[in-house]
Design an enzyme around this catalytic site. Structure first.
Site, mmCIF file in Angstrom:
data_model
loop_
_atom_site.group_PDB
_atom_site.id
_atom_site.type_symbol
_atom_site.label_atom_id
_atom_site.label_comp_id
_atom_site.label_asym_id
_atom_site.label_seq_id
_atom_site.Cartn_x
_atom_site.Cartn_y
_atom_site.Cartn_z
ATOM 1 N N HIS A 14 0.871 -1.203 0.000
ATOM 2 C CA HIS A 14 0.000 0.000 0.000
ATOM 3 C C HIS A 14 0.898 1.240 0.000
ATOM 4 O O HIS A 14 1.520 1.561 1.007
ATOM 5 C CB HIS A 14 -0.902 0.020 1.231
ATOM 6 N N HIS A 16 1.584 5.422 -1.702
ATOM 7 C CA HIS A 16 1.259 6.594 -2.529
ATOM 8 C C HIS A 16 2.563 7.146 -3.093
ATOM 9 O O HIS A 16 3.444 7.546 -2.323
ATOM 10 C CB HIS A 16 0.572 7.674 -1.691
ATOM 11 N N LYS A 100 -9.331 -0.122 -6.172
ATOM 12 C CA LYS A 100 -9.392 0.512 -4.855
ATOM 13 C C LYS A 100 -10.738 1.197 -4.652
ATOM 14 O O LYS A 100 -11.171 1.994 -5.492
ATOM 15 C CB LYS A 100 -8.253 1.545 -4.761
ATOM 16 N N HIS A 137 -10.524 1.348 1.446
ATOM 17 C CA HIS A 137 -10.348 2.361 2.488
ATOM 18 C C HIS A 137 -11.618 2.272 3.334
ATOM 19 O O HIS A 137 -12.684 2.744 2.919
ATOM 20 C CB HIS A 137 -10.178 3.763 1.886
ATOM 21 N N HIS A 175 -4.748 -0.493 5.634
ATOM 22 C CA HIS A 175 -4.373 0.256 6.844
ATOM 23 C C HIS A 175 -5.363 0.052 7.995
ATOM 24 O O HIS A 175 -6.036 0.992 8.428
ATOM 25 C CB HIS A 175 -4.151 1.744 6.560
ATOM 26 N N ASP A 248 1.395 2.655 3.564
ATOM 27 C CA ASP A 248 0.557 3.837 3.347
ATOM 28 C C ASP A 248 1.401 5.111 3.408
ATOM 29 O O ASP A 248 0.927 6.156 3.860
ATOM 30 C CB ASP A 248 -0.604 3.914 4.349
HETATM 31 O O1 DOR Z 1 -3.590 9.727 5.417
HETATM 32 C C1 DOR Z 1 -3.873 9.401 4.282
HETATM 33 N N1 DOR Z 1 -3.265 9.934 3.202
HETATM 34 N N2 DOR Z 1 -4.843 8.510 4.096
HETATM 35 C C2 DOR Z 1 -5.325 8.220 2.882
HETATM 36 O O2 DOR Z 1 -6.230 7.421 2.797
HETATM 37 C C3 DOR Z 1 -4.808 8.892 1.676
HETATM 38 C C4 DOR Z 1 -3.451 9.405 1.908
HETATM 39 C C5 DOR Z 1 -3.016 10.399 0.846
HETATM 40 O O3 DOR Z 1 -3.186 10.115 -0.332
HETATM 41 O O4 DOR Z 1 -2.460 11.428 1.223
HETATM 42 ZN ZN ZN Z 2 -3.335 5.118 1.453
#
Ligand code: DOR
Ligand code: ZN
Length: 350
Positions: A14, A16, A100, A137, A175, A248
């Site tokens: 997971h 970003h 997702k 999520h 998460h 995450d």
């Molecule tokens: O804290 C988070 N940041 N939770 C999420 O679900 C998305 C993520 C983000 O893309 O910044």
């Molecule tokens: Zn995330």
């Protein structure tokens, strides 16, 4: 306890990575530690088509440092208008490995998410048929529900009914942050699993207010009470194959965190595996780190484990204070400037 630990090369299930300058800035940290990562599709605009996923994958590969050995695994962002045939075609040709579900307005760039899970019944039925994992999520967005209860309410009102309707659908509850989540996953059979982040293993909700407001400890789902942290720790370190590594890591510029309406997200990529090693070591479970970091994830996704290895040593490593983003801005990592007890000393990419 050993001072040196060699595990199969881990993966991050997971992540970003963002795009453009941010992608270039953050990707080397992940590619250095992990063989593969499940890349979240919540860009602006979101990655909703196979064509967009392939183009994004190409930008990630172009941003990799020389000699990196890293495979991005792409995901589709579900909307009320997602089309089952298009999604299935993208899964069949390898453009997507999963889809997702962001409930609309649950988090960063989720405005185009799903407004009611029943709007995507046909898509979910098809995913169950073809074995395409659904990544969730898991928070409701109703403003009458307390932010600390949103995960538990999602589980009771959306997840459990979904699991009864479609028992063959493969689900990753992303998460996980509560005792309720880990209990449901542990007891939910072979088609459900959960990722657990380093920050949810290390922080309870006091961390957001320790000595003043701490925007760098704000993420979604929000960190919870100590008893939930302990339940996550117990699950992650148990060796139970339902649980695996997903950082995450969610980078935002310092200017977007330290402001009137700060973004949710914790950028933990620079020290992800060192943090997990420290956590497992403190729990007396170093011998189970490999299952959590390198084996349970690929098994759930039906992928081979990585061929290479990663060696960690009980030796200090310092988390960077800041990671430069551009001429004006930087990203502050989780535990910025702190000295951790574990270091990466060797990587075999074979
Ligand atoms: O804290 C988070 N940041 N939770 C999420 O679900 C998305 C993520 C983000 O893309 O910044
Ligand atoms: Zn995330």
């Amino acid at each position: 306890m050993p001072d040196r630990l060699t595990i199969r090369r881990p993966d991050d299930w997971h992540l970003h990575l963002r795009d453009g300058a941010a992608l270039k800035a953050v990707l080397p940290y992940t590619a250095h530690q992990f063989g593969r990562a499940i890349v979240m599709p919540n860009l602006s605009p979101p990655i909703t088509t196979a064509v967009a996923a392939q183009a994004y994958r190409a930008r990630i590969i172009a941003a990799l440092p020389a000699n990196a050995d890293f495979t991005p695994l792409m995901t589709a962002y579900l909307t009320d208008d997602s089309d089952a045939d298009a999604l299935a075609a993208g899964f069949a040709d390898g453009a997507f490995v999963a889809a997702k579900l962001y409930p609309a307005h649950a988090t960063t760039n989720s405005a185009a998410g799903v407004t009611d899970i029943r709007n995507i019944d046909a898509v979910l039925e098809r995913m169950a048929e073809i074995g395409m994992p659904l990544l969730i999520h898991g928070e409701v967005t109703d403003h009458r529900v307390d932010i600390f209860d949103r995960e538990a309410v999602f589980i009771d009102t959306i997840l459990l009914p979904l699991m009864s309707r479609l028992p063959t659908l493969r689900i990753v509850f992303e998460h996980a942050t509560t005792e309720h989540a880990v209990t449901c996953v542990r007891e939910g059979g072979a088609n459900i699993a959960a990722t657990i982040t380093p920050h949810h293993l290390l922080l309870n909700r006091n961390a957001m207010f320790q000595g003043g407001i701490q925007p760098h400890h704000y993420c979604l789902p929000i960190v919870k009470r100590e008893r939930h942290r302990l339940a996550l720790l117990e699950s992650a370190t148990s060796g139970d194959p339902h649980f695996f590594l997903g950082t995450d890591s969610a980078p935002h510029a310092v200017s977007a965190k330290e402001t009137v309406c700060g973004c949710a997200g914790i950028f933990n990529a620079p020290s992800a595996i060192e943090n997990y090693a420290e956590i497992f070591d403190a729990a007396g479970a170093l011998d189970r780190l490999e299952a959590f970091a390198s084996i349970n994830g690929p098994r759930f996704y039906g992928l081979p484990v990585n061929a290479g290895s990663l060696t960690l040593e009980r030796a200090p490593s310092v988390v960077p204070a800041l990671v430069k983003l551009d001429d004006r801005d930087a990203i502050r990592p989780f535990r910025a400037g702190e000295t951790l007890g574990w270091s990466i000393v060797e990587e075999d990419l074979s």
